[in-house]
Each structure stands twice: as structure tokens, then as C-alpha cells.
Scaffold this active site. Structure first.
Site, PDB file in Angstrom:
ATOM      1  N   ASN A  46       0.868  -1.127  -0.120  1.00  0.00           N
ATOM      2  CA  ASN A  46      -0.052   0.236   0.105  1.00  0.00           C
ATOM      3  C   ASN A  46       0.799   1.146   0.089  1.00  0.00           C
ATOM      4  OD1 ASN A  46       0.470  -1.004   2.670  1.00  0.00           O
ATOM      5  ND2 ASN A  46      -0.987   0.255   3.516  1.00  0.00           N
ATOM      6  N   ILE A  47       0.457   2.218  -0.782  1.00  0.00           N
ATOM      7  CA  ILE A  47       1.069   3.563  -0.917  1.00  0.00           C
ATOM      8  C   ILE A  47       0.011   4.733  -0.482  1.00  0.00           C
ATOM      9  CG2 ILE A  47       2.345   4.959  -2.478  1.00  0.00           C
ATOM     10  CD1 ILE A  47       2.578   2.766  -4.315  1.00  0.00           C
ATOM     11  N   GLU A  48       0.275   5.090   0.731  1.00  0.00           N
ATOM     12  CA  GLU A  48      -0.550   6.299   1.207  1.00  0.00           C
ATOM     13  C   GLU A  48      -0.131   7.724   0.677  1.00  0.00           C
ATOM     14  OE1 GLU A  48      -0.679   5.664   5.589  1.00  0.00           O
ATOM     15  OE2 GLU A  48      -2.047   3.778   5.064  1.00  0.00           O
ATOM     16  N   ALA A  50      -0.904  12.047   1.552  1.00  0.00           N
ATOM     17  CA  ALA A  50      -1.579  13.006   2.450  1.00  0.00           C
ATOM     18  C   ALA A  50      -2.922  13.603   2.028  1.00  0.00           C
ATOM     19  CB  ALA A  50      -0.550  14.186   2.529  1.00  0.00           C
ATOM     20  N   CYS A  57      -4.170   0.962  -2.270  1.00  0.00           N
ATOM     21  CA  CYS A  57      -3.945  -0.399  -1.496  1.00  0.00           C
ATOM     22  C   CYS A  57      -3.181  -1.541  -2.257  1.00  0.00           C
ATOM     23  CB  CYS A  57      -5.358  -1.243  -1.442  1.00  0.00           C
ATOM     24  SG  CYS A  57      -6.574  -0.339  -0.483  1.00  0.00           S
ATOM     25  N   GLU A  59      -3.212  -4.614  -2.935  1.00  0.00           N
ATOM     26  CA  GLU A  59      -3.824  -5.193  -4.048  1.00  0.00           C
ATOM     27  C   GLU A  59      -3.842  -4.565  -5.395  1.00  0.00           C
ATOM     28  OE1 GLU A  59      -4.900  -4.408  -1.101  1.00  0.00           O
ATOM     29  OE2 GLU A  59      -6.483  -6.181  -0.532  1.00  0.00           O
ATOM     30  N   CYS A  93     -10.976  -2.520  -4.024  1.00  0.00           N
ATOM     31  CA  CYS A  93     -10.087  -3.681  -4.598  1.00  0.00           C
ATOM     32  C   CYS A  93     -10.930  -4.940  -4.798  1.00  0.00           C
ATOM     33  CB  CYS A  93      -9.244  -4.215  -3.465  1.00  0.00           C
ATOM     34  SG  CYS A  93      -7.688  -2.675  -3.273  1.00  0.00           S
TER      35      CYS A  93
HETATM   36  N1  THU Z   1      -5.348  -1.476   2.755  1.00  0.00           N
HETATM   37  C1  THU Z   1      -4.750  -2.208   1.694  1.00  0.00           C
HETATM   38  O1  THU Z   1      -3.587  -2.092   1.341  1.00  0.00           O
HETATM   39  N2  THU Z   1      -5.335  -3.333   1.510  1.00  0.00           N
HETATM   40  C2  THU Z   1      -6.508  -3.910   2.161  1.00  0.00           C
HETATM   41  O2  THU Z   1      -6.884  -5.020   1.740  1.00  0.00           O
HETATM   42  C3  THU Z   1      -6.975  -3.208   3.008  1.00  0.00           C
HETATM   43  C4  THU Z   1      -6.689  -1.922   3.309  1.00  0.00           C
HETATM   44  C5  THU Z   1      -4.431  -0.259   3.293  1.00  0.00           C
HETATM   45  C6  THU Z   1      -5.079   0.989   2.987  1.00  0.00           C
HETATM   46  C7  THU Z   1      -4.344   1.928   3.904  1.00  0.00           C
HETATM   47  O3  THU Z   1      -3.094   2.302   3.410  1.00  0.00           O
HETATM   48  C8  THU Z   1      -4.239   1.017   5.087  1.00  0.00           C
HETATM   49  O4  THU Z   1      -4.531  -0.189   4.632  1.00  0.00           O
HETATM   50  C9  THU Z   1      -5.156   1.335   6.366  1.00  0.00           C
HETATM   51  O5  THU Z   1      -6.661   1.394   5.786  1.00  0.00           O
END
Ligand code: THU
Length: 131
Positions: A46-48, A50, A57, A59, A93
Site C-alpha cells: 500500500n502507498i498512502e 497526505a 491499496c 492489491e 479492491c
Molecule cells: N489497505 C490495503 O492496502 N489493502 C487492504 O486490503 C485493506 C486496506 C491499506 C489502505 C491503507 O493504506 C491502510 O491499509 C489502512 O487502511
């Protein structure tokens, strides 16, 4: 084929990529791996951002990585995280995974390597379909 050895390879791949997650906001690392029909594997984390809604996500990162290499023939998807919960894909996803096969198995795992396998149609009944 989704035998035990293949599942272990997918779990290993998803686990190893988790440390690359960019998660300064949630601190919740997620790793995903995809098995393609040609036997190859791609990974994603996952790449968040700001601007929270811009977060991608694990996936979808994995699916995008494969797609950029011309790989869309997905056989199975695996997702893991660092809690005791066997993480399941979020709603967005699920819809994206469903695009590439309605019976795709999704291996949902936790930090201990426990997993459950659900098909994407079990996870997303009545998915949106343009047809
Ligand atoms: N996230 C995923 O990468 N995949 C999932 O199936 C559930 C949620 C990430 C998104 C965000 O960066 C962090 O989890 C918290 O929600």
C-alpha cells in the site's frame, strides 16, 4: 494450480514486500502478491498519501504493476498484513479484482501465515458489471 507450495510462495512474496509499504498515516502495512496463469508472480504494497483518498491499496498496486507489464491473466491473489486478522480486500479492491475473473481465489492472511481462501464472488456478490 493452487497447491500448498504455490500458496506458500504467494504468502512469502506478499510478506516480503510489506516492508516497502508507504504508510506514514495509518502505519498499517499490507502486502499483496498475484499469481498469473503463466506461473509468474507480481507484488504490491500500500502507498498512502497526505490526500487520504489518493491512497492505493496493496492489491491494486500489485495489479497495476502486472498490468504495466502486459499481465492481466490472473490465477490467484494473496494479501497479508502484520496483525492477527486475516485481512480481506477493501470494497474498491474487490471490484478491481473481480474485473479480472469472477472465480478468482483470494488468499487472505495474517502475520502468522494463517490464511483463508475466498473467491472474489464470495467477497463481492452482485459486483458492478457494465454488461
Ligand atoms: N489497505 C490495503 O492496502 N489493502 C487492504 O486490503 C485493506 C486496506 C491499506 C489502505 C491503507 O493504506 C491502510 O491499509 C489502512 O487502511
Amino acid at each position: 494450480m493452487l497447491d500448498k507450495q504455490t500458496i506458500n510462495k504467494l504468502l512469502e512474496a506478499a510478506t516480503s514486500v510489506m516492508s516497502n509499504a508507504h504508510v506514514p498515516y495509518s502505519n498499517f502495512q499490507v502486502g499483496a502478491s498475484i499469481l498469473y496463469k503463466d506461473g509468474t508472480i507480481e507484488v504490491g504494497c500500500n502507498i498512502e498519501n497526505a490526500s487520504f483518498g489518493a491512497t492505493i491499496c496493496a492489491e491494486r498496486t500489485a495489479i497495476s504493476t502486472g498490468a504495466a507489464k502486459g499481465k492481466l491473466n490472473i490465477e490467484a491473489i494473496c494479501v497479508t498484513n502484520l496483525t492477527d486478522t486475516m485481512v480481506t480486500p477493501c470494497g474498491i479492491c474487490r471490484q478491481v479484482i473481480w474485473e479480472f475473473g469472477q472465480n478468482l481465489p483470494v488468499i487472505c492472511s495474517n502475520k502468522n501465515g494463517d490464511y483463508k481462501i475466498l473467491t472474489i464472488s464470495e467477497l463481492l456478490p452482485h459486483a458492478f458489471d457494465l454488461n
